[in-house]
Write an enzyme that holds these catalytic residues in place. Structure first.
Site, PDB file in Angstrom:
ATOM      1  N   SER A 157       0.903  -1.222   0.028  1.00 39.75           N
ATOM      2  CA  SER A 157      -0.181  -0.129   0.199  1.00 39.75           C
ATOM      3  C   SER A 157       0.738   1.265   0.044  1.00 39.75           C
ATOM      4  CB  SER A 157      -0.975   0.033   1.090  1.00 39.75           C
ATOM      5  OG  SER A 157      -1.852   0.909   1.261  1.00 39.75           O
TER       6      SER A 157
ATOM      7  N   ASP B  60      -5.744   1.922  -4.214  1.00 38.23           N
ATOM      8  CA  ASP B  60      -6.947   1.597  -3.292  1.00 38.23           C
ATOM      9  C   ASP B  60      -7.481   2.874  -2.567  1.00 38.23           C
ATOM     10  OD1 ASP B  60      -5.071   1.514  -1.421  1.00 38.23           O
ATOM     11  OD2 ASP B  60      -5.865  -0.516  -0.589  1.00 38.23           O
TER      12      ASP B  60
END
Length: 571
Positions: free
Chosen positions: A146, A301
């Site tokens: 991430s 995301d």
């Protein structure tokens, strides 16, 4: 320390390759602190899967920790999935070793006679979630860390519904992993079971994103000037195409950050939650007079959104603000189309703004609240099949529109943010004015997050001690306001500190504490599930009489938050 030495010396045996053995020997010879951190515990699944620093050791991301996790997953799939040909889809991001790790994971799955689909190159995490159901797979894996620093990588597992693993599968898989010795990993790939995928899945994903991220046919998309940055991540392969397909033509990409690069050379941190990460994008926006800036994290995301405030300056929205505006517009759309009938819901999390609950209630729609992490919002979709999921988000800059993706999705959320901005602009408003209108109708909520880093074994102990002290000696007052409730999600109890009454919390246990005062001020504390950090969340609110008072009211709320931080000695 002897236990750590024994674990490290085990990694010098023939189970491990010569490169790994050399790395461990170097740690044994010269670096006791790094040795301790590499072996003092086993890598665990947290709120976002397994994530950590790359290197040799049980507490590192490497061939063997990933191989063991994948062997355990394979064993679980074999025992629990009844289909003859079981299948898993794999995606990976721009980080160092992600492609190599994806190959290792594919090898282990195929060695266990599981069909594997692997993307030909880096892809966004939301496309992996989409691909699980699109390809009718039993599970999905994405190699990503991430927004963590460059030295990190990670591994997230999705189940057949496209959501990250939750009970009972999470504990079932973890138990299978924990049963394994590293010598039991089968790395002998069956090449016939590994298939590369790409454009066909991309096209289906983009089409679904545009369909779900669009508000109306009559929006003047050509008149919205957009600056977009991928922050050297995977979104460059999806978001420009999605914007073009939706009809946005005035899109300006930050060229210096266009190329995927695991070093993230132009930013201190590739995290769109931080204004510094979007500085190049906002500079470009000011240069060309753009209406909106969108920046995404490396695996695409979560997204950061900056828009013009009342003075015309670019202002970074926090995740709660973006979530509230997008939710309001989705609800408005559903109402205009006559689709709200009491069988819909919005998803949120325990540390996100309570304002979203009020916004949904204004439309007669329920808000379901889960633990931190989008896997819990995806679980809501599965647990309530009789209800329509409209959208959901959390404070950490994530949003999910409809249920075709079962994770936070910066591709569709980018489209929705641009739809809101374009619609507002053609109607003489702006994204920011729409937020202020929501505040005047409800209340001005201001949230703030502090993350305190505590690395290594000592750091983990310090974090545990901080949480323990907040349980044993709970705050009685916050900025002069009497604390009404303390919700302890590890004990599953909400304590009313005024009446003495206790209520059960009907959620899975989690190491989270939330204080709430009589006036609605909230302070939450939780250790991060993916980083060596403890996080403190602050939420304050007051009425906003008019948009003209917004700047003054925000300053008052900001000052209140700073007083609380000082009062708690968190400066």
């Amino acid at each position: 320390m002897s236990e750590i030495l024994d674990k490290a010396k085990h990694w010098l045996t023939a189970t491990f390759d010569s490169e790994t053995q050399k790395e461990v020997q170097d740690l044994l010879n010269s670096n006791p602190k790094d040795l301790e951190d590499s072996f003092y515990k086993d890598m665990e699944f947290g709120t976002g899967g397994m994530r950590g620093t790359m290197g040799a050791g049980t507490n590192r991301i490497n061939k063997y920790t990933l191989g063991r996790a994948t062997q355990g997953l394979s064993n679980y799939i074999i025992e629990n999935v009844t289909k003859d040909q079981k299948s898993v889809v794999i995606a990976y991001d721009c980080r160092h070793n992600s492609k190599k790790f994806a190959k290792i994971v594919a090898d282990v799955l195929s060695a266990n006679q599981i069909k594997v689909y692997v993307f030909e190159d880096l892809r966004p995490t939301p496309e992996l979630s989409f691909a699980v159901r699109h390809l009718n797979c039993d599970a999905g894996i994405v190699l990503t860390a991430s927004h963590n620093p460059p030295e990190y990588n990670g591994y997230k597992v999705y189940w057949a519904d496209g959501g990250q693993i939750v009970p009972p599968h999470d504990s079932g898989i973890i138990n299978k992993v924990n049963e394994l010795d590293f010598s039991e990993i089968n790395f002998n790939a069956n090449k016939d079971l590994i298939q590369e995928i790409g454009k066909n899945v991309d096209d289906a994903f983009i089409e679904a994103s545009v369909k779900n991220g669009s508000l109306a046919e009559n929006i003047d998309r050509k008149n919205l000037k957009i600056v977009f940055t991928s922050l050297h991540g995977t979104s460059i392969v999806s978001i420009p195409d999605a914007l073009a397909k939706a009809g946005y033509t005035d899109v300006h990409i930050v060229e210096e950050q266009r190329t995927p690069n695991g070093d993230f050379p132009t930013v201190k941190s590739p995290n769109p939650e931080e204004p510094e990460a979007l500085q190049m994008a906002t500079n470009l926006a000011n240069k060309i007079g753009a209406d909106i800036v969108i920046g995404t994290d490396p695996d695409c995301d979560r997204l950061g959104v900056a828009v013009r405030d009342l003075d015309g300056n670019m202002k970074l929205m926090n995740g709660n603000q973006t979530m509230v505006v997008m939710t309001e517009f989705l609800l408005k759309k559903w109402k205009q189309e006559g689709k709200i009938n009491g069988k819909q819901f919005i998803g949120s999390t325990i540390v996100s703004t309570e304002l979203v609950n009020n916004v949904a209630a204004n439309y007669g729609v329920d808000t379901k609240i889960g633990l931190t992490g989008f896997k819990w919002i995806a679980k809501m979709v599965r647990d309530f099949p009789e209800l329509d999921f409209i959208g959901g988000g959390e404070e950490s800059f994530g949003y999910m529109v409809s249920d075709f993706v079962r994770d936070k999705d910066a591709v569709t959320a980018t489209l929705l943010a641009c739809e809101v901005a374009a619609y507002a602009k053609q109607n003489g408003s702006s994204f920011y004015k729409e937020l202020l209108e929501i505040y005047t109708k409800n209340a001005f909520y201001k949230e703030h997050l502090i993350s305190i880093t505590k690395k290594g074994m000592d750091g983990a102990a310090q974090i545990q001690k901080m949480m323990s002290e907040m349980r044993i000696n709970p705050l009685k007052n916050i900025d002069g306001e009497k604390v009404k409730t303390l919700s302890d999600y590890q004990e599953s109890v909400e304590y009313n500190l005024i009446s003495g009454e206790n209520k059960n919390i009907d959620l899975p246990k989690s190491n989270v504490l939330i204080y709430q005062t009589e006036n609605g001020t909230r302070v939450a504390a939780r250790p991060s599930g993916t980083e060596p950090k403890i996080k403190f969340y602050f939420s304050v609110n007051t009425s906003l009489e008019s948009i003209e008072n917004a700047k003054k009211t925000e300053a008052e709320l900001d000052a209140k938050i700073q007083r609380i931080i000082k009062e708690m000695n968190l400066n």
